[in-house]
Scaffold this motif. Structure first.
Motif, PDB file in Angstrom:
ATOM      1  N   THR A 453       0.841  -1.189   0.000  1.00  0.00           N
ATOM      2  CA  THR A 453       0.000   0.000   0.000  1.00  0.00           C
ATOM      3  C   THR A 453       0.880   1.245   0.000  1.00  0.00           C
ATOM      4  N   ASN A 454       0.241   2.408   0.090  1.00  0.00           N
ATOM      5  CA  ASN A 454       0.977   3.675   0.027  1.00  0.00           C
ATOM      6  C   ASN A 454       1.961   3.868   1.180  1.00  0.00           C
ATOM      7  N   ASP A 455       1.718   3.197   2.311  1.00  0.00           N
ATOM      8  CA  ASP A 455       2.642   3.348   3.443  1.00  0.00           C
ATOM      9  C   ASP A 455       3.237   1.992   3.849  1.00  0.00           C
ATOM     10  N   TRP A 456       3.416   1.115   2.883  1.00  0.00           N
ATOM     11  CA  TRP A 456       3.992  -0.224   3.106  1.00  0.00           C
ATOM     12  C   TRP A 456       5.462  -0.114   3.470  1.00  0.00           C
ATOM     13  N   HIS A 457       5.873  -0.859   4.498  1.00  0.00           N
ATOM     14  CA  HIS A 457       7.270  -0.919   4.894  1.00  0.00           C
ATOM     15  C   HIS A 457       7.634  -2.358   5.267  1.00  0.00           C
ATOM     16  N   ALA A 458       8.883  -2.719   4.983  1.00  0.00           N
ATOM     17  CA  ALA A 458       9.406  -4.033   5.350  1.00  0.00           C
ATOM     18  C   ALA A 458      10.725  -3.853   6.086  1.00  0.00           C
ATOM     19  N   ASN A 459      10.885  -4.580   7.185  1.00  0.00           N
ATOM     20  CA  ASN A 459      12.119  -4.556   7.966  1.00  0.00           C
ATOM     21  C   ASN A 459      12.651  -5.976   8.061  1.00  0.00           C
ATOM     22  N   ALA A 460      13.846  -6.196   7.531  1.00  0.00           N
ATOM     23  CA  ALA A 460      14.436  -7.534   7.519  1.00  0.00           C
ATOM     24  C   ALA A 460      15.708  -7.557   8.352  1.00  0.00           C
ATOM     25  N   GLN A 461      15.785  -8.529   9.245  1.00  0.00           N
ATOM     26  CA  GLN A 461      17.007  -8.743  10.011  1.00  0.00           C
ATOM     27  C   GLN A 461      17.838  -9.813   9.314  1.00  0.00           C
ATOM     28  N   VAL A 462      19.082  -9.451   9.014  1.00  0.00           N
ATOM     29  CA  VAL A 462      19.931 -10.304   8.189  1.00  0.00           C
ATOM     30  C   VAL A 462      21.308 -10.428   8.831  1.00  0.00           C
ATOM     31  N   THR A 463      21.862 -11.629   8.831  1.00  0.00           N
ATOM     32  CA  THR A 463      23.246 -11.849   9.249  1.00  0.00           C
ATOM     33  C   THR A 463      24.056 -12.219   8.012  1.00  0.00           C
ATOM     34  N   VAL A 464      25.001 -11.345   7.643  1.00  0.00           N
ATOM     35  CA  VAL A 464      25.853 -11.592   6.483  1.00  0.00           C
ATOM     36  C   VAL A 464      27.019 -12.477   6.918  1.00  0.00           C
ATOM     37  N   ASN A 465      27.198 -13.579   6.217  1.00  0.00           N
ATOM     38  CA  ASN A 465      28.237 -14.542   6.593  1.00  0.00           C
ATOM     39  C   ASN A 465      29.522 -14.373   5.794  1.00  0.00           C
ATOM     40  N   GLY A 466      29.396 -13.796   4.590  1.00  0.00           N
ATOM     41  CA  GLY A 466      30.566 -13.607   3.744  1.00  0.00           C
ATOM     42  C   GLY A 466      30.436 -12.345   2.922  1.00  0.00           C
ATOM     43  N   GLN A 467      31.562 -11.793   2.477  1.00  0.00           N
ATOM     44  CA  GLN A 467      31.576 -10.505   1.794  1.00  0.00           C
ATOM     45  C   GLN A 467      30.714 -10.492   0.540  1.00  0.00           C
ATOM     46  N   SER A 468      30.565 -11.626  -0.106  1.00  0.00           N
ATOM     47  CA  SER A 468      29.826 -11.673  -1.379  1.00  0.00           C
ATOM     48  C   SER A 468      28.570 -12.521  -1.278  1.00  0.00           C
ATOM     49  N   ASP A 469      27.922 -12.525  -0.108  1.00  0.00           N
ATOM     50  CA  ASP A 469      26.685 -13.297   0.062  1.00  0.00           C
ATOM     51  C   ASP A 469      25.644 -12.874  -0.983  1.00  0.00           C
ATOM     52  N   SER A 470      24.892 -13.851  -1.476  1.00  0.00           N
ATOM     53  CA  SER A 470      23.821 -13.589  -2.440  1.00  0.00           C
ATOM     54  C   SER A 470      22.623 -14.468  -2.114  1.00  0.00           C
ATOM     55  N   GLY A 471      21.446 -13.984  -2.512  1.00  0.00           N
ATOM     56  CA  GLY A 471      20.252 -14.797  -2.383  1.00  0.00           C
ATOM     57  C   GLY A 471      19.061 -14.024  -1.874  1.00  0.00           C
ATOM     58  N   PRO A 472      17.894 -14.654  -1.882  1.00  0.00           N
ATOM     59  CA  PRO A 472      16.647 -13.966  -1.533  1.00  0.00           C
ATOM     60  C   PRO A 472      16.476 -13.786  -0.033  1.00  0.00           C
ATOM     61  N   ILE A 473      15.900 -12.631   0.336  1.00  0.00           N
ATOM     62  CA  ILE A 473      15.521 -12.366   1.716  1.00  0.00           C
ATOM     63  C   ILE A 473      14.004 -12.453   1.859  1.00  0.00           C
TER      64      ILE A 473
END
Length: 586
Positions: A453-473
């Motif tokens: 919606t017009n005021d939609w927000h998403a907050n994701a907590q992520v732990t990066v394991n390597g400098q070049s991590d890739s993939g979907p959250i």
């Protein structure tokens, strides 16, 4: 999360496999097994839904027949074909190469002549004229003809492929000796061929974003038409030709092209007069009573103590042995988007078509004039005789009003997008509270996930394991409509893709790759004086932003946390990072 009373297993089916919607992607469908969302086989490079659907039908038949060979069974097969999107294996599309180069005007003429020659329609029937809004084939450019012909080849290939798959079911029934004693009712159609796109489209979702691809854009996708990178629908001209011998088509409930579909009934052990026609007026609601009568079942008056509504249909089993039996279903109302009609003993009162079905209908249905047709003499609804029989017209209009009151048709509305507004449907998510999800293989249907919606927000907590991590959250939808939050070689990235087109697509990307550690990634919309600002922050620091004119919330498709989109054969199956909770607010 329920409730499931109106899902297939809530209506008496012991097993369900398929999709729970109107149309679906043939290559990457949002699949359901009973009430659980399941993943298509990612290892099947030739996967296509119509074949998968029949594979599961055959598996169910094998289990049923193997366990109880003498036990009767009931099976309902409802494919997405040939509803949009029109997709099919390339080899099946190519079977029809050049078959439609003559164009829709000639196709209509040829079909009409063939129907008369086969005795499907009266020799006195007149071919209705196509609406003047559809260009005559000989006025099109060579590029238009090439594009339009190929899109019709796609639709034909899809229909033929589906028909072949259903043939596999008949083959199995014959192999097990059950074909002759199986009542098969085969209905081909969805209240007429679709009139959604005057010039066709390669993405049926884009219309919900108010966007239609140009012919130049579609020509660039010529070699991809019908494949998994297009989500198309043919032109209105083809639809009108395919509805021959009747005028108009889908969504036009006042015209026979939007009402009548072909039906074939097979039951070799019981129907001896095979290969013959039946012309009695019959409606879809007559199918259930026919099955009840044919199988000797009397529907109960109460179920679990609840008094049942009356069954309005009338069995057409009486036609099985008597082609000339008088019709028993003598009158019927029709209504869709304010377009309406009333049939009675061969007469049809119907409202005029005063809008373009491929555009938003802004008309007031209460002010729409009526016409009258004598189908006993005018099989294809060509001659309006309302001036000649005004009393008959008033009689049928009064009959419609009576039926409309009885069956809760009023109030009328011609507003398609208004009628499908989510506010009129039960929400699958609690409103006014944050929604937090954790990574899993669970697939969330669009109506059971927070709407953008017009005021939609998403907050994701992520732990990066390597400098070049890739993939979907977190992701929702796919290439034709959706959004995706991910890491790409360590860079946080958000793709907002409301229409499948590059023109509306917006990509946010962090300025730096994230070093190993824990982060909070925030994405959301902020209203501005004009339009909205789409921003992405990492631990509260703004890393990218872009302006959007409007937020398009009618995104289609499943949502997943920590898993890729439905088309998950390419790229990492999961993120190299560790995805924590993802919280949505709006």
């Amino acid at each position: 999360m329920g409730s499931f009373e109106n899902w297939p297993i809530g209506w008496g089916f012991n097993y369900f496999y398929g999709f729970n919607a109107a149309g679906t992607d043939q290559f990457n469908p949002p699949l359901l097994e009973n009430i659980n969302f399941v993943r298509r086989d990612p290892n099947d490079e030739n996967y296509i839904f119509d074949r998968d659907l029949v594979d599961h039908m055959l598996g169910w038949l094998s289990a049923q027949h193997g366990a109880a060979p003498d036990k009767p069974f009931f099976m309902y097969y409802s494919p997405g074909t040939v509803h949009g999107p029109q997709q099919a294996p390339r080899e099946w599309i190519d079977k029809f190469k050049g078959k439609f180069d003559m164009g829709w005007d000639e196709l209509q003429k040829q079909t009409f002549a063939r129907q008369k020659a086969m005795g499907l329609i009266p020799q006195s029937a007149e071919m209705p004229e196509m609406t003047s809004d559809v260009p005559r084939w000989n006025t099109l450019t060579d590029d238009q003809k090439r594009l339009y012909s190929r899109m019709m080849e796609v639709a034909a290939g899809q229909l033929a492929f589906m028909d072949y798959q259903f043939g596999r079911v008949l083959d199995r029934l014959e192999e097990t000796g059950e074909l002759d004693n199986t009542l098969i009712i085969y209905v081909q159609g969805d209240n007429g061929a679709a009139l959604h796109d005057l010039h066709g489209t390669t993405n049926t979702y884009s219309q919900f974003a108010g966007v239609r691809p140009t012919e130049e854009e579609m020509l660039k996708q010529f070699d991809e038409l019908g494949g998994e990178d297009t989500f198309g629908d043919y032109q209105v001209g083809w639809a009108l030709a395919l509805n021959t011998p009747f005028p108009w088509g889908k969504t036009v409930a006042s015209k026979l092209g939007g009402q009548l579909d072909g039906m074939v009934v097979s039951w070799p052990d019981q129907i001896k007069d095979t290969g013959t026609l039946r012309t009695q007026f019959t409606h879809l609601i007559d199918i259930a009573p026919t099955i009840y009568e044919a199988t000797g079942i009397t529907p109960p008056d109460t179920v679990d103590g609840v008094k049942q509504q009356p069954i309005d249909g009338i069995s057409f089993k009486y036609t099985f042995d008597n082609a000339d039996a008088p019709a028993r279903h003598r009158e019927q109302y029709f209504e869709m988007l304010g377009s309406r009609a009333y049939y009675k003993d061969g007469w049809l009162a119907s409202t005029i078509v005063n809008w373009k079905p491929w555009e938003a209908n802004k008309t007031d249905p209460y002010k729409t004039p009526w016409e009258l047709y004598n189908l006993n003499e005018d099989y294809t609804q060509v001659h309006d005789v309302s001036d000649k029989y005004p009393k008959k017209l008033e009689e049928l209009k009064a009959d419609f009003d009576e039926a409309a009151e009885k069956y809760n048709i009023y109030p009328l509305s011609a507003d398609f997008f208004g009628r499908i507004d989510p506010k009129y449907r039960p929400s699958g998510v609690q409103e006014g509270v944050p929604h937090t999800y954790y990574p899993s293989d669970f697939r969330y249907p669009a109506r059971a996930f927070p709407t953008m919606t017009n005021d939609w927000h998403a907050n994701a907590q992520v732990t990066v394991n390597g400098q070049s991590d890739s993939g979907p959250i977190a992701v929702q939808g796919g290439k034709f409509s959706g959004w995706a939050l991910s890491l790409e070689d360590g860079f946080p990235q958000f793709i907002y893709n409301p229409s499948g087109r590059a023109e509306e697509r917006r990509i946010l990307r962090g300025m730096n790759a994230l070093a190993p550690g824990k982060y909070q990634i925030d994405v959301g919309f902020t209203p501005q004086e004009q339009g909205f600002l789409l921003t992405m922050k990492v631990d509260g620091t703004l890393v990218d932003q872009v302006k959007v004119d409007r937020v398009i919330g009618s995104l289609a498709g499943e949502a997943l946390i920590g898993r890729p989109q439905v088309d998950d054969r390419k790229g990492p199956r999961r993120c190299d990072c560790t995805v924590g909770p993802v919280t949505f607010t709006n």
